[in-house]
Scaffold this motif. Structure first.
Motif, PDB file in Angstrom:
ATOM      1  N   ALA A  31       0.859  -1.180   0.000  1.00 47.33           N
ATOM      2  CA  ALA A  31       0.000   0.000   0.000  1.00 47.33           C
ATOM      3  C   ALA A  31       0.897   1.232   0.000  1.00 47.33           C
ATOM      4  O   ALA A  31       2.123   1.130  -0.146  1.00 47.33           O
ATOM      5  CB  ALA A  31      -0.920  -0.020   1.218  1.00 47.33           C
ATOM      6  N   GLU A  32       0.325   2.419   0.162  1.00 48.66           N
ATOM      7  CA  GLU A  32       1.127   3.630   0.061  1.00 48.66           C
ATOM      8  C   GLU A  32       2.170   3.729   1.167  1.00 48.66           C
ATOM      9  O   GLU A  32       3.271   4.227   0.946  1.00 48.66           O
ATOM     10  CB  GLU A  32       0.215   4.862   0.090  1.00 48.66           C
ATOM     11  N   ASP A  33       1.840   3.258   2.378  1.00 55.41           N
ATOM     12  CA  ASP A  33       2.747   3.464   3.500  1.00 55.41           C
ATOM     13  C   ASP A  33       3.523   2.224   3.913  1.00 55.41           C
ATOM     14  O   ASP A  33       4.561   2.330   4.566  1.00 55.41           O
ATOM     15  CB  ASP A  33       1.967   3.999   4.709  1.00 55.41           C
ATOM     16  N   ARG A  34       3.043   1.025   3.565  1.00 54.20           N
ATOM     17  CA  ARG A  34       3.729  -0.187   4.006  1.00 54.20           C
ATOM     18  C   ARG A  34       3.222  -1.365   3.175  1.00 54.20           C
ATOM     19  O   ARG A  34       2.252  -1.245   2.440  1.00 54.20           O
ATOM     20  CB  ARG A  34       3.483  -0.461   5.495  1.00 54.20           C
ATOM     21  N   SER A  35       3.906  -2.489   3.329  1.00 48.83           N
ATOM     22  CA  SER A  35       3.479  -3.696   2.638  1.00 48.83           C
ATOM     23  C   SER A  35       3.258  -4.804   3.652  1.00 48.83           C
ATOM     24  O   SER A  35       3.792  -4.766   4.757  1.00 48.83           O
ATOM     25  CB  SER A  35       4.520  -4.127   1.597  1.00 48.83           C
ATOM     26  N   VAL A  36       2.461  -5.798   3.257  1.00 46.41           N
ATOM     27  CA  VAL A  36       2.198  -6.945   4.126  1.00 46.41           C
ATOM     28  C   VAL A  36       2.469  -8.216   3.333  1.00 46.41           C
ATOM     29  O   VAL A  36       2.374  -8.251   2.101  1.00 46.41           O
ATOM     30  CB  VAL A  36       0.745  -6.958   4.646  1.00 46.41           C
ATOM     31  N   CYS A  37       2.782  -9.271   4.061  1.00 48.55           N
ATOM     32  CA  CYS A  37       3.050 -10.558   3.425  1.00 48.55           C
ATOM     33  C   CYS A  37       1.733 -11.270   3.124  1.00 48.55           C
ATOM     34  O   CYS A  37       0.853 -11.369   3.984  1.00 48.55           O
ATOM     35  CB  CYS A  37       3.909 -11.425   4.346  1.00 48.55           C
ATOM     36  N   LEU A  38       1.605 -11.742   1.914  1.00 52.44           N
ATOM     37  CA  LEU A  38       0.445 -12.540   1.526  1.00 52.44           C
ATOM     38  C   LEU A  38       0.717 -14.019   1.740  1.00 52.44           C
ATOM     39  O   LEU A  38      -0.130 -14.751   2.224  1.00 52.44           O
ATOM     40  CB  LEU A  38       0.086 -12.265   0.065  1.00 52.44           C
TER      41      LEU A  38
END
Length: 507
Positions: free
Chosen positions: A82-89
């Motif tokens: 996303a704009e501010d951070r990423s997450v693990c799928l």
């Protein structure tokens, strides 16, 4: 049974089918006809293969499976940025391979067992003879076009446009990301496929296609050439994702995905496989995966049946159920991405949960088993931080406001206890013209809406409920069967519905 086999198309499916047929019966005469003559650069960059597909290859042909693994890039996770951070799928379970490397392995594997490979051959149904013709000539299949009346062809075009590009580095993980330029939205699907290469697929909706000038760029590009103006624009917009570098292009043009299905995959002495017979959207899997698995089933059927008609019938009977299910899941994934603009501003965790459960193949509990922290944060839109079993927590949350009060997010339909506007929905395409009209009508109303349907597949009404939530201000519920409790929790947790009613009978 079969003495001569002509394979039209030297892509992965055609080459692999040819090799398997020769392995099973070395006396066969098998010829692969490939239009490209070897002087042209192979179209495309990297392709993805699942571990399930690799296990199928290992069972059918361990030697070739080992060679594919040797040239593949493995072990990268998948993330949503996303704009501010990423997450693990999900963790490191991806495998990708350069298309040119895969074709080299499969060509060598086929010719090593005696398959004749004819590069630059423009053979077609009118110029080949033999017991069997295998049409592996892709989504633009000339064979299918000639046999369309017998095969029962159904096609439609996807709503978004996309380009395949590459990048001269290996991304640290596969990822999804988006970039904005005003109201223009560019969505990236990227993954590494070699030590120094990544695939970048970039997708745009109609608004961006027009506003960014991409339609004009496309119209000004000669057939068979790369759309250099679009490539330069994308390099600028996606500069951060590209580490300030350039995109690699290879006859890079904007396309719309062709959704393809056939009533029959064979007629006479001709059988179709891979993209010539069916397509499934690239956001769930790859055409290469399906083509290789088709090749295994077709070779097994031709080796195991006493006649060509019996073999073709056995091939289709073995493969069609799996392919149709995959196409159904891929269709839901395609429609999720078609409507991505309406989710693009969500926090990374909500995007991750919505994405992982988009096709109906995984529940919220499945995702929480590997990424519990992501799911807990994603559910905070419902209220206090969740505790215990996330699915049960979601369904136990009360719903108050906007014309409705419920003690929990899941209630028996008979106990709803308050008036709601009901709308029946069964059409899978919840972003089509019929849906547009229904949503416009409902958007003019107030109070809660309950999406119902006839007994049978219930995912269409879940997706329609989600569209109502995304595009209206109404509180939206969906009627689901008792047996779908896990999916009921997922529907609410992922924001596809505000509440669910539980039918007394499965729907």
């Amino acid at each position: 049974m079969t003495r001569r086999v002509n394979v039209l198309g030297g892509g992965p499916g055609g080459l692999y089918a040819a090799r398997l047929l020769k392995l099973r019966d070395p006396a066969l005469e098998v010829v692969v006809h490939e239009r490209m003559d070897g002087a042209q650069e192979t179209f495309g960059f990297g392709v993805g293969l699942t571990e399930a597909t690799m296990r199928n290859l290992e069972q059918a042909d361990p030697e070739t499976a080992d060679r594919v693994r040797e040239v593949s890039y493995v072990g990268h996770e998948l993330r949503f940025a996303a704009e501010d951070r990423s997450v693990c799928l999900h963790g490191a379970r991806n495998l990708a391979v350069g298309r040119a490397a895969l074709l080299r392995v499969l060509t060598e594997a086929a010719t090593a067992v005696g398959v004749e490979y004819r590069a630059g051959s423009h053979a077609d149904l009118g110029s080949v003879s033999g017991d069997v013709v295998i049409a592996a000539d892709g989504v633009g299949s000339g064979t299918r076009a000639k046999l369309s009346a017998e095969l029962g062809v159904r096609t439609s075009l996807g709503r978004t446009r996309y380009v395949w590009c590459g990048a001269p580095f290996a991304a640290s993980s596969a990822f999804f990301a988006s970039a904005r330029r005003g109201q223009q939205l560019f969505v990236t699907h990227a993954y590494p496929y070699a030590e120094d290469r990544s695939t970048f697929l970039i997708e745009v909706d109609d608004r961006t296609w027009t506003d960014a000038g991409l339609a004009a760029f496309d119209a000004a590009t000669a057939p068979g050439e790369t759309d250099q103006q679009s490539v330069r624009l994308l390099e600028n917009v996606l500069s951060d994702q590209l580490r300030g570098g350039k995109l690699l292009a290879n006859r890079t043009r904007w396309s719309r995905f062709v959704n393809l299905g056939l009533d029959r995959w064979h007629t006479g002495n001709v059988a179709l496989l891979g993209d010539a017979a069916h397509t499934a959207h690239y956001t769930l899997g790859s055409g290469t995966k399906l083509a290789l698995e088709d090749a295994i089933a077709l070779a097994d059927a031709l080796a195991g049946e006493s006649s060509v008609p019996a073999a073709f019938a056995a091939y289709e009977q073995a493969r069609r159920p799996a392919v149709e299910r995959f196409k159904q899941l891929a269709g839901r994934s395609q429609r999720w991405w078609d409507s991505y603009r309406w989710r693009a501003d969500w926090p990374a965790e909500r995007l991750g949960l919505s994405y992982m459960t988009r096709s109906g193949n995984l529940t919220m509990a499945d995702y929480a088993a590997s990424e519990p922290g992501v799911v807990r944060t994603a559910l905070e839109w419902l209220g206090a931080a969740p505790s215990g079993d996330p699915a049960e927590w979601v369904l136990a949350q009360p719903l108050r406001g906007n014309g409705i009060q419920l003690p929990a997010r899941a209630v028996p339909r008979a106990d709803l206890g308050q008036p709601v506007e009901e709308v029946a929905w069964a059409e899978p395409d919840v972003w089509g013209e019929d849906a547009d009209r229904t949503v416009a009508r409902l958007a003019a109303g107030t109070g809660p809406v309950l999406v119902t349907g006839k007994p049978g597949e219930f995912w269409a009404r879940v997706d329609f409920a989600e569209r109502l939530r995304l595009r209206t201000r109404r509180t939206v519920g969906v009627d689901l069967p008792r047996s779908a409790r896990a999916f009921a929790a997922t529907s609410v947790g992922a924001g596809r519905a505000d509440f669910v009613t539980v039918s007394q009978e499965d729907s």
